[in-house]
Design a protein around this motif. Structure first.
Motif, short mmCIF file in Angstrom:
data_model
loop_
_atom_site.label_atom_id
_atom_site.label_comp_id
_atom_site.label_asym_id
_atom_site.label_seq_id
_atom_site.Cartn_x
_atom_site.Cartn_y
_atom_site.Cartn_z
N LEU A 27 9.80 -11.69 9.57
CA LEU A 27 8.69 -11.00 10.22
C LEU A 27 8.68 -11.21 11.73
O LEU A 27 8.85 -12.34 12.21
CB LEU A 27 7.36 -11.49 9.66
CG LEU A 27 7.03 -11.08 8.24
CD1 LEU A 27 5.77 -11.81 7.78
CD2 LEU A 27 6.85 -9.58 8.13
N GLY A 28 8.47 -10.13 12.45
CA GLY A 28 8.30 -10.23 13.89
C GLY A 28 7.06 -11.05 14.21
O GLY A 28 6.05 -10.96 13.50
N GLU A 69 1.40 -11.13 18.35
CA GLU A 69 2.40 -10.24 17.75
C GLU A 69 2.11 -9.92 16.28
O GLU A 69 2.41 -8.83 15.81
CB GLU A 69 3.80 -10.85 17.87
CG GLU A 69 4.32 -10.92 19.29
CD GLU A 69 5.75 -11.41 19.35
OE1 GLU A 69 6.57 -10.98 18.53
OE2 GLU A 69 6.03 -12.23 20.24
N ILE A 70 1.57 -10.89 15.56
CA ILE A 70 1.22 -10.68 14.15
C ILE A 70 0.00 -11.54 13.85
O ILE A 70 -0.09 -12.69 14.27
CB ILE A 70 2.40 -11.02 13.20
CG1 ILE A 70 2.09 -10.56 11.78
CG2 ILE A 70 2.79 -12.50 13.28
CD1 ILE A 70 3.30 -10.54 10.85
N GLY A 71 -0.96 -10.95 13.16
CA GLY A 71 -2.20 -11.65 12.88
C GLY A 71 -2.17 -12.43 11.57
O GLY A 71 -1.33 -12.20 10.70
N LEU A 172 9.06 -6.53 0.89
CA LEU A 172 8.76 -6.72 2.31
C LEU A 172 9.20 -5.49 3.11
O LEU A 172 8.43 -4.94 3.90
CB LEU A 172 9.47 -7.97 2.83
CG LEU A 172 9.22 -8.33 4.28
CD1 LEU A 172 7.79 -8.82 4.46
CD2 LEU A 172 10.21 -9.39 4.74
N ARG A 173 10.42 -5.04 2.88
CA ARG A 173 10.95 -3.87 3.60
C ARG A 173 10.16 -2.60 3.26
O ARG A 173 9.87 -1.79 4.13
CB ARG A 173 12.43 -3.67 3.30
CG ARG A 173 13.34 -4.64 4.05
CD ARG A 173 14.82 -4.29 3.88
NE ARG A 173 15.29 -4.54 2.53
CZ ARG A 173 15.76 -5.70 2.09
NH1 ARG A 173 15.82 -6.74 2.89
NH2 ARG A 173 16.17 -5.84 0.84
N SER A 178 7.67 -1.95 9.58
CA SER A 178 7.35 -1.97 11.01
C SER A 178 7.08 -3.38 11.53
O SER A 178 7.04 -3.59 12.74
CB SER A 178 6.13 -1.09 11.29
OG SER A 178 4.97 -1.65 10.68
N LYS A 179 6.91 -4.33 10.64
CA LYS A 179 6.64 -5.71 11.04
C LYS A 179 7.88 -6.59 11.09
O LYS A 179 7.82 -7.76 11.46
CB LYS A 179 5.62 -6.36 10.08
CG LYS A 179 4.29 -5.67 10.04
CD LYS A 179 3.52 -5.91 11.31
CE LYS A 179 2.18 -5.21 11.28
NZ LYS A 179 1.58 -5.16 12.60
#
Length: 182
Positions: A27-28, A69-71, A172-173, A178-179
């Motif tokens: 994950l980004g 970037e990610i919550g 996940l994909r 987009s993450k």
């Protein structure tokens, strides 16, 4: 990993830590994922002690991430997608309290976010069975032995990994393309 003041952590249990670690590493915004143990009574438990089921620990991952970037909620959404939160003390072939589904919150905001998301998932009928994920405070995190870290990356052909992790990566994909890291 760069230590910025904005870095935050999430500690999650969803069965075997190898199966949770691999998706989160992709994950980004995720800076590191460390496999370990939480929720038990023994200090500095070993893998063998945790596997005995007698320490009360769950296999967990501690995710360090950049909230810009990610919550935290996004991390929980991934978490609830890649494991089955409706099976008590079990994920697939792994049975025992060490494989329970749990969110170990670091503060009240994380607790409130986790509880709200669980309520939303239940209200939406996201699963056929009730969610049994525990939401409890993180009292201590113990890093697992080095050979458990980045296990799937080092051992993708290992039988357990080859069977159980690719379906989680597919989810996940499919749900969070987009993450993903570029």
């Amino acid at each position: 990993m760069s230590e910025r003041e904005t870095a935050a952590q999430a500690t999650l249990a969803g069965g075997c830590f190898w199966c949770i670690e691999a998706p989160f590493e992709r994950l980004g915004g995720v800076e590191s994922v460390v496999s370990g143990y939480a929720g038990g009574s023994t200090e500095n438990p070993t893998y063998e002690e945790v596997c005995s089921g007698e320490t009360g620990h769950a296999e967990v991952v501690q995710v360090t991430y950049d909230p810009d970037e990610i919550g935290y909620r996004e991390l929980l959404e991934v978490f609830f997608t890649i494991h089955d939160p409706t099976t008590l003390n079990r994920q697939g072939p792994d049975v025992g309290t060490q494989y329970r589904s749990a969110v170990f919150y670091h503060d009240d905001e994380q607790r409130e976010t986790a509880e709200a998301l669980i309520e939303e998932l239940e209200a939406a009928g996201a699963y056929d069975d009730p969610i049994v994920t525990e939401v409890e405070p993180l009292e201590a995190f113990y890093e697992a032995e080095e050979y458990h870290q980045n296990f799937y990356e080092k051992n993708p052909e290992q039988a357990y990994c080859a069977v159980h992790i690719p379906p989680k990566l597919d989810k996940l994909r499919e749900n969070f393309a987009s993450k993903l890291k570029g």
